[in-house]
Design a protein around this motif. Structure first.
Motif, mmCIF file in Angstrom:
data_model
loop_
_atom_site.group_PDB
_atom_site.id
_atom_site.type_symbol
_atom_site.label_atom_id
_atom_site.label_comp_id
_atom_site.label_asym_id
_atom_site.label_seq_id
_atom_site.Cartn_x
_atom_site.Cartn_y
_atom_site.Cartn_z
ATOM 1 N N ASP A 248 0.855 -1.179 0.000
ATOM 2 C CA ASP A 248 0.000 0.000 0.000
ATOM 3 C C ASP A 248 0.895 1.235 0.000
ATOM 4 N N GLN A 249 0.291 2.395 0.092
ATOM 5 C CA GLN A 249 1.052 3.643 0.071
ATOM 6 C C GLN A 249 2.001 3.740 1.260
ATOM 7 N N ALA A 250 1.577 3.244 2.414
ATOM 8 C CA ALA A 250 2.420 3.286 3.617
ATOM 9 C C ALA A 250 3.694 2.459 3.416
ATOM 10 N N HIS A 251 3.560 1.328 2.727
ATOM 11 C CA HIS A 251 4.720 0.485 2.437
ATOM 12 C C HIS A 251 5.715 1.224 1.534
ATOM 13 N N LEU A 252 5.203 1.914 0.531
ATOM 14 C CA LEU A 252 6.048 2.703 -0.367
ATOM 15 C C LEU A 252 6.785 3.790 0.410
ATOM 16 N N ILE A 253 6.072 4.507 1.271
ATOM 17 C CA ILE A 253 6.683 5.584 2.060
ATOM 18 C C ILE A 253 7.784 5.026 2.957
ATOM 19 N N HIS A 254 7.529 3.881 3.567
ATOM 20 C CA HIS A 254 8.530 3.251 4.432
ATOM 21 C C HIS A 254 9.802 2.914 3.653
ATOM 22 N N GLU A 255 9.653 2.355 2.449
ATOM 23 C CA GLU A 255 10.808 1.998 1.633
ATOM 24 C C GLU A 255 11.611 3.238 1.222
ATOM 25 N N PHE A 256 10.918 4.306 0.838
ATOM 26 C CA PHE A 256 11.598 5.548 0.472
ATOM 27 C C PHE A 256 12.395 6.087 1.645
ATOM 28 N N GLN A 257 11.787 6.126 2.821
ATOM 29 C CA GLN A 257 12.468 6.659 3.989
ATOM 30 C C GLN A 257 13.668 5.803 4.372
ATOM 31 N N LEU A 258 13.526 4.499 4.196
ATOM 32 C CA LEU A 258 14.624 3.587 4.510
ATOM 33 C C LEU A 258 15.803 3.800 3.570
ATOM 34 N N PHE A 259 15.526 3.979 2.277
ATOM 35 C CA PHE A 259 16.574 4.092 1.275
ATOM 36 C C PHE A 259 17.154 5.497 1.138
ATOM 37 N N THR A 260 16.361 6.529 1.435
ATOM 38 C CA THR A 260 16.817 7.895 1.158
ATOM 39 C C THR A 260 16.858 8.804 2.379
ATOM 40 N N GLN A 261 16.324 8.343 3.514
ATOM 41 C CA GLN A 261 16.213 9.163 4.719
ATOM 42 C C GLN A 261 15.328 10.397 4.504
ATOM 43 N N GLN A 262 14.451 10.339 3.522
ATOM 44 C CA GLN A 262 13.458 11.387 3.334
ATOM 45 C C GLN A 262 12.183 10.766 2.766
#
Length: 275
Positions: A248-262
């Protein structure tokens, strides 16, 4: 593997250079060329650029290694940047010509370090991994433009950077399988496709590629998300999550934050400004 067709869309499989879209980058050039005839992924991205002013750049997670040459007059510095599983900052300076080679695969590279996992997230001198590159580095002082530098690399790259006897069909096939699936792929499916056990597959893949198949797949999917952000200004996070197989969208946001710190929102805003 220049273009991958899926039921959802067409994805440009060329390695993505986020920093190349920054307005402070000048004279950016790139070309996709044949690199290795022995491997399933045969190509490498050659690129070159300079900068208008000193700038701090964040290399985003990337499933490819980079061979980087920094040319300042007759002074040449060469480095190897391993596969990145996390964001890594570097500084680009004016007056330096940056020339790089990004092979589609690091399988078959003639690295001194045989286990690629030891090079993940590492920036090392090129000659520490490829001792035969010393003469090539000296020749870089004599050439002046992008075409000449490409020709110089391609004239001797097989003897310097590639080992024709060092290849893993399993790792190569699996990397292609992971790249051509835009959504997540389970290790059970990997086992069905390859005929090998999960444990054996992970061991071989980690040694030859550097990271686990699962993390490799996540990085490829993240890179596809970045490309989609650049390709479509109206792309929403919900649509992106759906197209790329995030839960879901929350999963996408989590992955972005994990990989980019933003957050994706902040990254998309910076992308819009760069564009």
């Amino acid at each position: 593997m220049k273009i991958i067709e899926t039921k959802n869309k067409i994805i440009d499989a060329k390695p993505f250079q986020l920093f190349s879209h920054d307005h402070r980058i000048i004279d950016y050039q790139e070309e996709l060329l044949d690199w290795s005839r022995e491997h399933l992924k045969t190509e490498a991205l050659f690129y070159q650029f300079q900068v208008k002013e000193e700038m701090v750049v964040t290399y985003l997670p990337d499933a490819c290694v980079n061979l980087i040459f920094e040319i300042k007059g007759e002074e040449v510095t060469s480095k190897m940047l391993g596969i990145l599983t996390e964001a890594k900052e570097t500084i680009f300076e004016p007056g330096i010509c940056y020339f790089g080679v990004k092979p589609y695969t690091n399988v078959g590279l003639r690295c001194k370090e045989k286990d690629q996992s030891c090079l993940v997230n590492q920036l090392v001198s090129l000659d520490s991994q490829f001792p035969a590159a010393n003469e090539l580095i000296q020749k870089f002082k004599l050439v002046k433009d992008f075409q000449q530098r490409k020709d110089l690399i391609l004239a001797d790259h097989r003897s310097i950077f590639l080992d024709e006897n060092r290849r893993s069909v399993l790792s190569e096939y699996l990397s292609v399988l992971l790249c051509t699936n835009t959504t997540a792929i389970s290790m059970e499916k990997v086992g069905d496709e390859t005929g090998y056990s999960r444990r054996y597959t992970q061991q071989i893949f980690r040694r030859e590629i550097g990271i686990s198949p699962k993390k490799y797949s996540r990085i490829i999917r993240f890179q596809n998300a970045i490309k989609a952000v650049f390709a479509k200004t109206d792309m929403t996070l919900a649509k992106l999550a759906c197209q790329l197989g995030y839960y879901d969208q929350a999963h996408l946001i989590h992955e972005f934050q994990l990989f980019t710190q933003q957050s994706p929102k902040n990254l998309m805003e910076s992308v819009t400004l760069s564009k």
